[in-house]
Scaffold this motif. Structure first.
Motif, short mmCIF file in Angstrom:
data_model
loop_
_atom_site.label_atom_id
_atom_site.label_comp_id
_atom_site.label_asym_id
_atom_site.label_seq_id
_atom_site.Cartn_x
_atom_site.Cartn_y
_atom_site.Cartn_z
N VAL A 443 0.78 -1.38 0.03
CA VAL A 443 0.10 0.08 0.22
C VAL A 443 0.95 1.30 0.25
O VAL A 443 1.76 1.37 0.87
CB VAL A 443 -0.74 -0.15 1.32
N LYS A 444 0.70 2.01 -0.96
CA LYS A 444 1.38 3.46 -0.90
C LYS A 444 0.56 4.51 -0.27
O LYS A 444 -0.65 4.53 -0.55
CB LYS A 444 1.56 3.62 -2.53
N PHE A 445 1.42 5.01 0.75
CA PHE A 445 0.76 5.77 1.67
C PHE A 445 1.28 7.19 1.16
O PHE A 445 2.37 7.72 1.50
CB PHE A 445 1.08 5.54 3.30
N ASP A 446 0.27 7.89 0.55
CA ASP A 446 0.67 9.27 0.02
C ASP A 446 -0.67 9.93 0.29
O ASP A 446 -1.68 9.91 -0.25
CB ASP A 446 0.90 9.15 -1.49
N TRP A 447 -0.44 11.08 1.06
CA TRP A 447 -1.49 11.88 1.82
C TRP A 447 -2.46 12.41 0.60
O TRP A 447 -3.54 12.56 0.23
CB TRP A 447 -1.35 12.99 2.54
N GLU A 448 -1.55 13.20 -0.54
CA GLU A 448 -2.38 13.80 -1.53
C GLU A 448 -3.40 12.69 -2.35
O GLU A 448 -4.47 13.03 -2.63
CB GLU A 448 -1.31 14.24 -2.37
N THR A 449 -2.90 11.59 -2.68
CA THR A 449 -3.70 10.58 -3.35
C THR A 449 -4.68 10.23 -2.65
O THR A 449 -5.71 10.29 -3.10
CB THR A 449 -2.91 9.34 -3.89
N MET A 450 -4.68 9.83 -1.38
CA MET A 450 -5.58 9.42 -0.61
C MET A 450 -6.78 10.27 -0.22
O MET A 450 -7.78 9.86 0.04
CB MET A 450 -4.82 9.04 0.98
N LEU A 451 -6.50 11.73 -0.17
CA LEU A 451 -7.38 12.53 0.24
C LEU A 451 -8.01 13.05 -1.12
O LEU A 451 -8.81 14.42 -1.13
CB LEU A 451 -6.84 13.65 1.14
N ASN A 452 -7.52 12.74 -2.26
CA ASN A 452 -8.19 13.71 -3.50
C ASN A 452 -9.61 13.41 -3.41
O ASN A 452 -10.01 12.10 -3.48
CB ASN A 452 -7.26 12.88 -4.53
#
Ligand code: ARG
Length: 576
Positions: A443-452
């Motif tokens: 799992v890639k943990f990347d705030w920007e993608t996750m909260l898009n």
């Protein structure tokens, strides 16, 4: 099964019988599935198994079969395509069946009646006196979803937290606390304090191996069953840890039917060992008791008792398997544990197999990949190693919520219940991100993608739900009853309806393959379809018959999205 599928099944079965297939064999081989390409049909049938039964090639069989299917008020067509047969339903019948059933909350859109299956799910299972790390979060989220998915399908599910509260890792912690521990410090922030102690232990044990001997003695003393200093300390640290874990559990809305950790098997290991002895597979190796698994292709033997007489992680898992067998009589026991423990579960299953224990067949390791985050050079690496530090789950959840709070402040400062929505959306973004891809992938943990809000994310699906709720609010009328709807008005909504129709089979496959991502994909697809439908079709401005039909569609989509999200453990706010 939906009424449409039932109708199609009956029809197909009678054709199969007329083609000379025995009823039971036809029943078993008739698998109706969503087609790979929606343009070809609504439901597909692969004829490989069926053709074999009558000794024909699949394309030949498919062509003959399709020809004999006669269209009716429910079924519009059946067409052979190579070895497949593609079916299409009448559009009004499709709309009527799907929407009526969704509104009634009938299976497969709502919870099914008992399916007779018993499933034990072992998930989360963190180690006490250690931080709840990101891998445990994955286990918690995946296991929680599987538990709800199996329940939805009518299984009896026992969700179990196999807490790591016994054995050497814990004995080390206890030793550290005995040397350097301070109760007042511990009370301030128990998990962080315990973690500091553990780190100190690891560092000092490198120069001072006597510490490990001391830990081994403490563990022996704990396993002696006597009420001593070790036992009291164990109880104390266990209670503190459980209190601390409850925080993330509440926020992730995860519960358990039983918290039977490793310590629970303290008095059950002896009987388990006797059973291994009796089966004749236990051997001595250098004073230790092991089971060899070479004949099963596993090189390393399974170590069940050390030379000093103490037991191991494996011993407790073996006792747990027997306990679960006699207590729950499960068809499946799912161990939701990271892929790095593959050998452990291969060995567990291996020992049971060599013992000829029937429960061996029920044991299924459900592995998952790592969580990765970007390092300062923008390379993906294992999450926990970021600053050489453990990451505490509550901090991650707080960070997500804080970020959503900022978005709300910018985009919708007037929102009611801002705090609650921020918590719901922030935590859900993390859950959704975890369940989005097949579990074995990292799992890639990347705030920007996750909260898009526009990507395939938790916020996106939640927003779709809130939008549907908004339309229903603005309608200022009750959603009309399905019996009053002219379903022919929904011919233009076939893509939404077909996506809804696939819901049941998606949940089924998710359970069979222990793969919540199939449900996630379904939810994303439905959100996407209803979104584009509403871009091209007005609801509130339409003439009354159309408006009524579309309102029903909107409400059904909202309900099904809410159900899908709830299976994943994600709430659907009405406004955001
Ligand atoms: N406590 C273990 C760990 O953190 C996971 C336990 C998984 N369940 C089991 N039955 N072994 O690595």
């Amino acid at each position: 099964m939906s009424e449409l599928h039932r109708h199609l099944r009956l029809k197909a079965l009678s054709v199969l019988q007329s083609m000379g297939l025995p009823e039971a064999a036809a029943e078993a081989a008739l698998r109706l599935e969503p087609p790979k390409n929606k343009d070809h049909g609504d439901v597909a049938l692969g004829t490989f198994a069926l053709a074999k039964l009558v000794g024909k090639t699949p394309p030949q069989f498919a062509a003959e079969f399709a020809q004999q299917i006669v269209a009716d008020g429910v079924l519009a067509s059946a067409a052979a395509a190579g070895p497949f047969v593609n079916f299409k339903f009448q559009r009004a019948a499709l709309a009527k069946d799907v929407l009526t059933m969704v509104m009634r909350g009938a299976a497969p859109y709502g919870i099914a009646a008992s399916n007779g299956q018993v499933v034990v799910i072992d998930y989360s299972s963190p180690n006490i006196a250690k931080p709840f790390h990101i891998g445990h979060m994955r286990s918690t989220v995946i296991g929680g979803a599987l538990r709800r998915i199996h329940r939805h399908l009518g299984a009896t599910v026992h969700g179990i937290n196999h807490l790591g509260d016994w054995g050497m890792p814990f004995a080390k912690m206890m030793t550290a606390y005995m040397h350097w521990g301070d109760e007042t410090e511990l009370a301030k922030a128990p998990m962080r304090y315990m973690f500091e102690l553990y780190k100190r232990y690891s560092k000092e044990a490198k120069d001072n191996p006597a510490l490990d001997d001391e830990a081994a003695k403490h563990f022996q003393a704990l396993e002696s069953g006597v009420d001593n200093q070790e036992r009291r300390m164990w109880q104390f640290l266990r209670d503190e840890s459980l209190k601390a874990f409850q925080g993330p559990y509440d926020r992730l809305a995860v519960t358990f039917d039983a918290i039977t950790g490793e310590s629970f098997f303290e008095d059950k290991m002896e009987a388990a060992m006797q059973r291994v002895v009796q089966s004749g597979v236990l051997e001595l190796s250098d004073g230790a008791e092991v089971v060899w698994l070479k004949e099963l292709g596993i090189k390393e033997p399974c170590l069940l008792r050390k030379r000093d007489g103490t037991t191991l992680y494996h011993t407790r898992d073996l006792a747990a398997a027997f306990y679960r067998e006699s207590t729950y009589h499960p068809n499946r026991i799912l161990y939701v544990v990271g892929a790095e423990q593959k050998l452990h579960f291969d060995q567990l299953k291996g020992v049971l197999t060599r013992m000829k224990e029937p429960i061996a067949l029920a044991v299924e390791h459900v592995p998952f990949g790592l969580v990765l985050s970007k390092n300062p050079e923008s390379k993906w690496e294992k999450f926990a190693s970021r600053a050489g530090n453990a990451v505490f789950l509550d901090e991650i959840l707080d960070e997500a919520v804080q970020k959503v709070r900022q978005v709300i402040a910018e985009k919708n400062p007037e929102l009611e219940d801002k705090e609650k929505v921020a918590e719901q959306v922030g935590v859900s973004a993390i859950i959704f991100n975890d369940l989005k891809n097949s579990r074995i992938k990292d799992v890639k943990f990347d705030w920007e993608t996750m909260l898009n809000f526009e990507g395939e994310t938790g916020p996106y699906v939640q927003y779709a739900c809130a939008r549907l709720s908004g339309i229903l609010r603005k309608a200022e009328q009750a959603v009309p009853d399905a019996s009053k709807i002219d379903f022919a008005q929904l011919a233009d909504a076939e893509r939404v309806l077909l996506t809804m129709l696939d819901f049941g089979s998606a949940v089924q496959r998710a359970a069979e393959q222990s793969e919540p991502s199939i449900v996630t994909a379904q939810v994303i697809a439905l959100a996407g379809e209803i979104h584009s439908y509403l871009r091209d079709h007005h609801v509130l401005g339409a003439e009354p018959a159309v408006r009524d039909a579309r309102l029903l569609l909107v409400d059904a989509a909202r309900r099904l999205l809410t159900t899908g999200l709830s299976l994943l453990g994600i709430p659907a706010p009405e406004r955001m």
